[in-house]
Design a protein around this motif. Structure first.
Motif, PDB file in Angstrom:
ATOM      1  N   TYR A 180       0.910  -1.230   0.005  1.00 47.24           N
ATOM      2  CA  TYR A 180       0.045  -0.193  -0.044  1.00 47.24           C
ATOM      3  C   TYR A 180       0.886   1.202  -0.133  1.00 47.24           C
ATOM      4  CZ  TYR A 180      -4.458   2.375   0.562  1.00 47.24           C
ATOM      5  OH  TYR A 180      -5.502   3.118   0.349  1.00 47.24           O
ATOM      6  N   ASN A 181       1.715   1.310   1.121  1.00 45.03           N
ATOM      7  CA  ASN A 181       2.738   2.374   1.180  1.00 45.03           C
ATOM      8  C   ASN A 181       4.058   1.682   1.128  1.00 45.03           C
ATOM      9  OD1 ASN A 181       0.530   4.237   1.437  1.00 45.03           O
ATOM     10  ND2 ASN A 181       0.761   4.286   3.315  1.00 45.03           N
ATOM     11  N   ASN A 217       1.027  -2.859   4.677  1.00 46.97           N
ATOM     12  CA  ASN A 217      -0.453  -3.376   3.857  1.00 46.97           C
ATOM     13  C   ASN A 217      -1.500  -2.195   4.010  1.00 46.97           C
ATOM     14  OD1 ASN A 217      -0.959  -3.402   6.464  1.00 46.97           O
ATOM     15  ND2 ASN A 217      -1.135  -5.725   6.597  1.00 46.97           N
ATOM     16  N   GLN A 218      -2.450  -2.485   3.414  1.00 46.77           N
ATOM     17  CA  GLN A 218      -3.469  -1.455   3.405  1.00 46.77           C
ATOM     18  C   GLN A 218      -4.085  -1.100   4.709  1.00 46.77           C
ATOM     19  OE1 GLN A 218      -6.548  -2.367   0.572  1.00 46.77           O
ATOM     20  NE2 GLN A 218      -7.712  -0.411   1.022  1.00 46.77           N
TER      21      GLN A 218
END
Lengths: 113, 112
Positions: free
Chosen positions: B31-32, B94-95
Motif C-alpha cells: 500500500y505504502n 499493507n492497506q
C-alpha cells in the motif's frame, strides 16, 4: 521535537532476568510497534498496537509481552530473558491507517549473557 | 507471506556518482512504501514515503519511485557524498497499516 523516546538505551541482563523496555511518543499517533533488529535478519515485528487498548502479535512474539499503557506509551516486557533475545529493539509509531509513515525511536541495545 | 529483497546488499562508489538502490516485493499488494536511512549504531531516519496514490517522491538529491504492477521500488541518489554513507532500508505496509515489512538493507559507502 522528541518524537519517539525509548528507555533504556543500553542494557545487559543475565539469563532468566526480567525487564521492561519503555517507549513513549508525543505525536498523538494511534498505532505503535515493537521491532527487533538482528544481523542478517533485518527488522522483524514483535508486537503492535493499532490503537489504545488493543495489541496484536507480529512475526516473532514468543518470549515477549506488551502493554499499551495509554495512547502515548507502549512497553515491551521480557519475563525470562534468553541469549536469543540479544538484539537491538526499536519502537515506532504511526497515525492509524496505511496512508502515513512510521517514526522510529533510537533503539535499545540489549545483551543477554 | 510478503518478503522484501534489496539489491545490492552492499555498494561502494566514489564521491559524485549517481546511484540506484533496488527493492522488490514478493506480493505486489503494497500500500505504502517508505525508505529509511540507518547510520551505524543508530535508529532509523525516514527519507521518503510514497503513499498509495503516488508513484514517486523527491527530497533534495533523493528520488524514490514505486511500480506496484511489478512490485519494485528504486531509490535514486544523485551526486553522492561521503555523508551519504549508511545503510538504506525499504519497507512496505499493507492497506490496514498493521505491518511494515522491511528489506535487509543496502549498505552504501561513498569515498572521497
Amino acid at each position: 521535537n522528541a518524537g519517539v523516546t525509548q528507555t533504556p538505551k543500553f542494557q545487559v541482563l543475565k539469563t532468566g532476568q526480567s525487564m521492561t523496555l519503555q517507549c513513549a511518543q508525543d505525536m498523538n499517533h494511534n498505532s505503535m510497534y515493537w521491532y527487533r533488529q538482528d544481523p542478517g535478519m533485518g527488522l522483524r515485528l514483535i508486537y503492535y498496537s493499532a490503537s489504545e487498548g488493543t495489541t496484536d502479535k507480529g512475526e516473532v512474539p514468543n518470549g515477549y509481552n506488551v502493554s499499551r499503557l495509554n495512547k502515548r506509551e507502549f512497553s515491551l516486557r521480557l519475563e525470562s530473558a534468553a541469549p536469543s533475545q540479544t538484539s537491538v529493539y526499536f519502537c515506532a509509531s504511526s497515525e492509524a491507517g496505511s496512508g502515513y509513515g512510521y517514526t522510529f525511536g533510537s533503539g535499545t541495545r540489549l545483551t543477554v549473557v | 507471506k510478503q518478503e522484501v529483497t534489496q539489491i545490492p546488499a552492499a555498494l561502494s562508489v566514489p564521491e559524485g556518482e549517481n546511484l540506484v538502490l533496488n527493492c522488490s516485493f514478493t506480493d505486489s499488494a503494497i500500500y505504502n512504501l517508505q525508505w529509511f536511512r540507518q547510520d551505524p549504531g543508530k535508529g532509523l531516519t525516514s527519507l521518503l514515503l510514497i503513499q498509495s496514490s503516488q508513484r514517486e517522491q523527491t527530497s533534495g538529491r533523493l528520488n524514490a519511485s514505486l511500480d506496484k504492477s511489478s512490485g519494485r521500488s528504486t531509490l535514486y541518489i544523485a551526486a553522492s557524498q561521503p555523508g551519504d554513507s549508511a545503510t538504506y532500508l525499504c519497507a512496505g505496509s499493507n492497506q490496514a497499516g498493521t505491518a511494515l515489512i522491511f528489506g535487509k538493507g543496502t549498505t552504501l559507502s561513498v569515498s572521497s
